[in-house]
Design an enzyme around this catalytic site. Structure first.
Site, mmCIF file in Angstrom:
data_model
loop_
_atom_site.group_PDB
_atom_site.id
_atom_site.type_symbol
_atom_site.label_atom_id
_atom_site.label_comp_id
_atom_site.label_asym_id
_atom_site.label_seq_id
_atom_site.Cartn_x
_atom_site.Cartn_y
_atom_site.Cartn_z
ATOM 1 N N SER A 49 -28.195 -37.315 -6.155
ATOM 2 C CA SER A 49 -27.023 -37.630 -5.329
ATOM 3 C C SER A 49 -25.733 -37.194 -6.014
ATOM 4 C CB SER A 49 -26.970 -39.133 -5.049
ATOM 5 O OG SER A 49 -28.036 -39.493 -4.197
ATOM 6 N N ASP A 108 -22.919 -29.008 4.518
ATOM 7 C CA ASP A 108 -22.289 -29.376 5.797
ATOM 8 C C ASP A 108 -22.980 -28.655 6.964
ATOM 9 O OD1 ASP A 108 -20.449 -31.045 4.651
ATOM 10 O OD2 ASP A 108 -18.765 -29.640 4.759
ATOM 11 N N GLU A 127 -31.771 -33.147 1.308
ATOM 12 C CA GLU A 127 -30.458 -32.617 1.708
ATOM 13 C C GLU A 127 -29.386 -33.722 1.771
ATOM 14 O OE1 GLU A 127 -29.956 -29.279 4.244
ATOM 15 O OE2 GLU A 127 -32.050 -28.703 3.996
ATOM 16 N N ILE A 142 -37.317 -28.455 -5.323
ATOM 17 C CA ILE A 142 -36.801 -27.289 -4.620
ATOM 18 C C ILE A 142 -37.805 -26.815 -3.561
ATOM 19 C CG2 ILE A 142 -35.879 -24.948 -4.858
ATOM 20 C CD1 ILE A 142 -34.251 -27.337 -6.242
ATOM 21 N N THR A 171 -29.427 -38.026 0.587
ATOM 22 C CA THR A 171 -30.042 -39.236 1.146
ATOM 23 C C THR A 171 -29.148 -39.783 2.264
ATOM 24 O OG1 THR A 171 -28.823 -40.676 -0.355
ATOM 25 C CG2 THR A 171 -30.988 -39.873 -1.122
ATOM 26 N N ARG A 188 -54.627 -45.381 27.739
ATOM 27 C CA ARG A 188 -55.333 -46.445 27.005
ATOM 28 C C ARG A 188 -55.164 -47.769 27.755
ATOM 29 N NH1 ARG A 188 -58.987 -48.234 23.181
ATOM 30 N NH2 ARG A 188 -58.153 -50.071 22.108
ATOM 31 N N ALA A 195 -31.148 -24.195 -4.735
ATOM 32 C CA ALA A 195 -31.496 -24.940 -5.946
ATOM 33 C C ALA A 195 -30.270 -25.626 -6.534
ATOM 34 C CB ALA A 195 -32.131 -23.993 -6.958
ATOM 35 N N GLN A 251 -47.386 -47.753 15.946
ATOM 36 C CA GLN A 251 -47.659 -49.102 16.457
ATOM 37 C C GLN A 251 -48.239 -49.050 17.883
ATOM 38 O OE1 GLN A 251 -47.228 -51.548 14.355
ATOM 39 N NE2 GLN A 251 -47.779 -53.253 15.681
HETATM 40 N N1 COS Z 1 -16.556 -29.137 1.732
HETATM 41 C C1 COS Z 1 -15.664 -28.554 0.891
HETATM 42 N N2 COS Z 1 -15.258 -29.133 -0.267
HETATM 43 C C2 COS Z 1 -15.762 -30.333 -0.570
HETATM 44 C C3 COS Z 1 -16.694 -30.992 0.261
HETATM 45 C C4 COS Z 1 -17.074 -30.351 1.465
HETATM 46 N N3 COS Z 1 -17.956 -30.908 2.300
HETATM 47 N N4 COS Z 1 -17.039 -32.173 -0.294
HETATM 48 C C5 COS Z 1 -16.336 -32.262 -1.432
HETATM 49 N N5 COS Z 1 -15.576 -31.145 -1.591
HETATM 50 C C6 COS Z 1 -14.619 -30.869 -2.684
HETATM 51 C C7 COS Z 1 -13.578 -31.972 -2.745
HETATM 52 O O1 COS Z 1 -12.510 -31.682 -1.857
HETATM 53 C C8 COS Z 1 -13.156 -31.929 -4.191
HETATM 54 O O2 COS Z 1 -12.249 -30.856 -4.357
HETATM 55 P P1 COS Z 1 -10.968 -30.970 -5.332
HETATM 56 O O3 COS Z 1 -11.544 -31.186 -6.700
HETATM 57 O O4 COS Z 1 -10.281 -29.656 -5.157
HETATM 58 O O5 COS Z 1 -10.192 -32.160 -4.852
HETATM 59 C C9 COS Z 1 -14.463 -31.575 -4.911
HETATM 60 O O6 COS Z 1 -15.294 -30.920 -3.948
HETATM 61 C C10 COS Z 1 -15.180 -32.782 -5.468
HETATM 62 O O7 COS Z 1 -15.420 -33.656 -4.373
HETATM 63 P P2 COS Z 1 -15.833 -35.185 -4.565
HETATM 64 O O8 COS Z 1 -14.906 -35.814 -5.567
HETATM 65 O O9 COS Z 1 -15.911 -35.787 -3.222
HETATM 66 O O10 COS Z 1 -17.276 -35.035 -5.226
HETATM 67 P P3 COS Z 1 -18.316 -36.151 -5.677
HETATM 68 O O11 COS Z 1 -18.824 -35.794 -7.013
HETATM 69 O O12 COS Z 1 -17.740 -37.527 -5.467
HETATM 70 O O13 COS Z 1 -19.557 -35.878 -4.701
HETATM 71 C C11 COS Z 1 -20.964 -36.191 -2.812
HETATM 72 C C12 COS Z 1 -19.537 -36.002 -3.378
HETATM 73 C C13 COS Z 1 -21.602 -37.500 -3.265
HETATM 74 C C14 COS Z 1 -20.759 -36.212 -1.314
HETATM 75 C C15 COS Z 1 -21.849 -34.997 -3.234
HETATM 76 O O14 COS Z 1 -22.157 -35.020 -4.607
HETATM 77 C C16 COS Z 1 -23.134 -34.930 -2.457
HETATM 78 O O15 COS Z 1 -23.174 -34.451 -1.328
HETATM 79 N N6 COS Z 1 -24.244 -35.395 -3.057
HETATM 80 C C17 COS Z 1 -25.545 -35.258 -2.449
HETATM 81 C C18 COS Z 1 -26.159 -33.969 -2.866
HETATM 82 C C19 COS Z 1 -27.298 -33.564 -2.004
HETATM 83 O O16 COS Z 1 -27.188 -33.508 -0.796
HETATM 84 N N7 COS Z 1 -28.402 -33.246 -2.651
HETATM 85 C C20 COS Z 1 -29.536 -32.749 -1.974
HETATM 86 C C21 COS Z 1 -29.684 -31.309 -2.345
HETATM 87 S S1 COS Z 1 -30.460 -30.343 -1.159
HETATM 88 S S2 COS Z 1 -32.309 -30.868 -1.187
#
Ligand code: COS
Length: 393
Positions: A132, A240, A366, A157, A368, A268, A124, A339
């Site tokens: 995003s 990840d 997870e 969720i 976009t 077909r 969640a 199609q």
């Molecule tokens: N692994 C470990 N640490 C990470 C990381 C990763 N994959 N990605 C970012 N971080 C860390 C960064 O290193 C940074 O650390 P420091 O503050 O120590 O430098 C911190 O987290 C913030 O990272 P960042 O500035 O890149 O964050 P953003 O707010 O710009 O967000 C995205 C990055 C857009 C990639 C993130 O918000 C995201 O993945 N959004 C989509 C969310 C999603 O998938 N939602 C669906 C939910 S599941 S249905």
């Protein structure tokens, strides 16, 4: 032959999953879609054959058979029913918080119940105003003695209402940005926790997608994962590793649609011959097959990388590329498969319209596919490649 780097032992389990999918899940797929009912019989089937165990280490009651096989299982089930494939993928998504950041005590408390499938779980992160931009979440958690008190809500969720364990992210410090977010495990019977509604939706209709509400919800302080402020990084590390589960679902849907369209096109007839022998249709089939195989290459590369211990930025980029490509392929291929069947592709008597509807969500949840492109490009910008071109004039 599709790419198959599995060992003999892994292949045996893959074949068992394939057989269960064909014999037990495929005949249920249309009904699950029509009734919108969560398929507890499929959960029971997975429990009986210990398929939830594929996502867990032996130490906690799992099979310890690794990431590659766990993705292959999602792919196989999703070929016939994307809702059922998602049940496996979310058992990984919802448990990764405890696996990656949990203490030994938290792991022992929760993982065996998740490995057996006795409990389902959920993740969640998303809220109505933060999809995003995860860090813009508004849910809060404040420490009060030996409990944390959660307030706020979460939207979209998966497994809402059917999960017994939720990995929940909330701000313990609203002024600290990313570093103010913490992660908790919340059991479904926590006082003040409620599933407010379940959304009707376009596809994966048997899966529940719901809104969670926390009103002065109290969880024991020992349910905090790692330390306060580490929640955002935990959320990203989970994604990840979990996004390729959605990639596996997408690839499964795409391959299922390709196989169905191929069989249809062989039988077909138009203008005196099977439509597969008309070059324009044959070319579509060839493109569909090629895209699936390319997607499989990326997906299995990711699984092998995890099994070899690859981590960090390398995994982040590979995960995003895998999710992006496999799920874009899912949408392209299912659209083409509809199609190929023409009018029959568009009606509910045939499974392809369902597959096309199910494919759409894989490009959205997870993260976009726009977010995946952003993540890939960010990693690229950190790489140094200029030396390769140093000698080019
Ligand atoms: N692994 C470990 N640490 C990470 C990381 C990763 N994959 N990605 C970012 N971080 C860390 C960064 O290193 C940074 O650390 P420091 O503050 O120590 O430098 C911190 O987290 C913030 O990272 P960042 O500035 O890149 O964050 P953003 O707010 O710009 O967000 C995205 C990055 C857009 C990639 C993130 O918000 C995201 O993945 N959004 C989509 C969310 C999603 O998938 N939602 C669906 C939910 S599941 S249905």
């Amino acid at each position: 032959m599709p790419y198959d780097p599995l060992t003999d032992e892994q292949r045996e389990i893959r074949d068992l999953v394939r057989q269960l999918a064909r014999e037990r899940i495929a005949p249920r797929a249309a009904e699950i879609d029509e009734t919108h009912e969560f398929p507890w019989d499929v959960v029971e089937l997975f429990r009986d054959h210990e398929l939830f165990g594929l996502y867990f280490e032996e130490e906690f009651g799992g099979t310890g058979t690794g990431a590659l096989l766990s993705l292959v299982a999602i792919e196989e089930v999703s070929k016939v029913c994307a809702t059922s494939g998602l049940i496996l993928a979310v058992q990984e998504l919802g448990s990764l918080g405890v696996k990656l950041a949990g203490s030994q005590e938290q792991k022992e408390r929760y993982l065996p119940r998740l490995a057996s499938g006795e409990w389902l779980c959920a993740y969640a992160l998303t809220e109505s105003g933060s999809g995003s931009d995860s860090a813009a979440m508004r849910s809060t958690a404040r420490r009060d003695g030996d409990t944390y008190v959660l307030n706020g809500s979460k939207r979209f969720i998966t497994n809402a209402g059917v999960a017994q364990l939720y990995t929940v992210f909330a701000k313990t410090d609203s002024d600290a940005g990313h570093a103010g977010i913490s992660a908790f495990v919340v059991e479904a019977d926590a006082p003040g926790f409620e599933v407010a509604r379940v959304e009707p939706k376009m596809g994966i209709k048997g899966s529940t997608t719901g809104e969670l509400v926390f009103e002065e919800c109290r969880v024991p302080a020992e349910n905090l994962l790692a330390e306060e402020g580490e929640g955002f990084k935990i959320a990203m590390q989970i994604l990840d590793r979990s996004r390729p589960g959605v990639a596996a679902q997408g690839l499964g849907i795409a391959q299922g649609a390709t196989d169905y369209a191929l069989e249809y096109a062989k039988t077909r007839e138009t203008m005196g011959k099977p439509i597969a022998q008309h070059q324009l249709v044959a070319a579509m089939l060839a493109d569909m097959e090629t895209k699936c195989e390319a997607a499989r290459g990326l997906l299995y590369k990711f699984g092998q990388a995890v099994d070899e211990g690859v981590d960090g930025l390398e995994l982040t980029k590979l995960s995003a590329m895998t999710k992006l490509y496999c799920t874009d392929v899912a949408m392209e291929v299912t659209t083409d498969a509809v199609q190929v069947l023409g009018g029959y592709g568009y009606i509910q008597e045939y499974p392809l319209e369902r597959m096309m509807r199910d494919a759409k969500i894989t490009q959205i949840y997870e993260g976009t596919n726009q977010i995946q492109r952003l993540v890939i490009a960010r990693e690229m910008l950190k790489e140094q490649r200029a030396f390769l071109l140093a000698g080019v004039s």
